[in-house]
Design an enzyme around this catalytic site. Structure first.
Site, short mmCIF file in Angstrom:
data_model
loop_
_atom_site.label_atom_id
_atom_site.label_comp_id
_atom_site.label_asym_id
_atom_site.label_seq_id
_atom_site.Cartn_x
_atom_site.Cartn_y
_atom_site.Cartn_z
N ARG A 49 -11.12 0.78 1.30
CA ARG A 49 -11.72 0.50 2.60
C ARG A 49 -13.17 0.97 2.64
O ARG A 49 -13.51 2.01 2.09
CB ARG A 49 -10.92 1.21 3.70
CG ARG A 49 -9.49 0.72 3.83
CD ARG A 49 -8.72 1.60 4.80
NE ARG A 49 -7.31 1.22 4.85
CZ ARG A 49 -6.38 1.93 5.47
NH1 ARG A 49 -6.71 3.07 6.07
NH2 ARG A 49 -5.12 1.52 5.48
N ASP A 51 -16.69 1.67 5.18
CA ASP A 51 -17.12 1.96 6.54
C ASP A 51 -18.06 0.89 7.06
O ASP A 51 -18.56 0.05 6.31
CB ASP A 51 -17.86 3.30 6.58
CG ASP A 51 -16.97 4.49 6.29
OD1 ASP A 51 -15.74 4.38 6.47
OD2 ASP A 51 -17.49 5.54 5.87
N ARG A 200 -20.64 9.88 1.08
CA ARG A 200 -21.74 10.07 2.02
C ARG A 200 -22.03 11.56 2.22
O ARG A 200 -23.18 11.96 2.38
CB ARG A 200 -21.42 9.40 3.35
CG ARG A 200 -21.40 7.87 3.26
CD ARG A 200 -20.98 7.22 4.57
NE ARG A 200 -21.91 7.60 5.64
CZ ARG A 200 -21.68 7.29 6.92
NH1 ARG A 200 -20.57 6.62 7.27
NH2 ARG A 200 -22.56 7.64 7.85
#
Length: 264
Positions: A49, A51, A200
């Site tokens: 997945r 973001d 991140r």
């Protein structure tokens, strides 16, 4: 039969991969096109997945369908129905035991960052941005402390649903193009799996080291703390690309797309 697809997309206009009530996600757009192409509802699973704002060069999805089509028709037909910023790169019929997520032995991401006193314009959304010079030796030293099996709790988002924070970072490669003052940096990560916002958060720390705000050994302290508060702020999703999963060769799936050669 079970079909696997390699899908690339620009994530700038979407609320990430996973389906939302708004319908404004990559999964929603892909399943809408699949429904039109097969004339029946189709649910997909993905390898990783992404973001909101994160791009993909080769997201791998699979789905089961009774509809029979020539393999290349899945590519041409779906691309005729998808938005301009999402494209199917390839399609393969795979055995029922293949699982796009469960069969993956690793996942790969790349961050592209512009180091420049001037903010990006034509690259907006395609690159992250820092205006202070980056020290490659300091960042590489810090990155080396993250390679191997570790508890990555310090780089884990509060909403992460992973059962364990222990992951194996297989490699972190750092390279750049251009002259000091206007350089494009590429940070490439490969691990068996990633936690939510893990890359991140790692990037926030590597850039803090690269800009001299922290020494390289600080990364080891952050890692040992196993506490999100010990790390730097989460870096922007701009410039983050999901390069795709890694599978054993016997699956016979492509390992790269043409976009790999375009990405700095």
């Amino acid at each position: 039969m079970r079909i696997a697809l390699g899908v690339s997309y620009s994530g700038s206009a979407y609320e990430g991969w996973q389906s939302q009530l708004s319908g404004n996600t990559v999964q929603d757009q892909l399943e809408l096109a699949l429904g039109k192409f097969t004339a029946q509802p189709v649910r997909t699973l993905c390898a990783g997945r992404t973001d909101a704002g994160v791009h993909a060069l080769m997201q791998v999805v699979h789905f089961d369908t009774p509809v029979q089509r020539e393999i290349q028709s899945w590519v041409r037909g779906l691309n005729a129905l998808l938005p301009h910023d999402i494209a199917v790169q390839w399609a393969r019929e795979v055995p029922a035991e293949f699982h796009c997520r469960g069969s993956a032995i690793a996942r790969r991401y790349a961050y592209v960052v512009l180091e420049s006193p001037i903010r990006p314009s034509v690259e907006k959304g395609r690159v992250g941005w820092v205006f202070r010079p980056l020290d490659p030796a300091a960042m590489q030293q810090a990155a080396s402390a993250l390679v191997g099996e570790h508890d990555f709790s310090s780089f884990r988002a509060a909403q992460c649903q992973a059962k364990s924070p222990v992951k194996t970072m297989r490699r972190i490669d750092i390279s750049h193009r251009g002259e000091t003052g206007a350089r494009y940096w590429r940070f490439e990560f490969e691990a068996n799996a990633f936690l939510h916002h893990m890359i991140r958060n790692i990037m926030g720390c590597l850039l803090a080291v690269g800009q001299g705000a922290q020494p390289p050994q600080w990364i080891s302290e952050v890692l040992a703390a196993r506490n999100r508060d010990a790390a730097a702020p989460t870096f922007s999703p701009d410039g983050l690309y999901f390069l795709g999963p890694v599978y054993e060769p016997h699956h016979g799936l492509p390992s790269r797309t043409a976009a790999y050669d375009w990405l700095p």
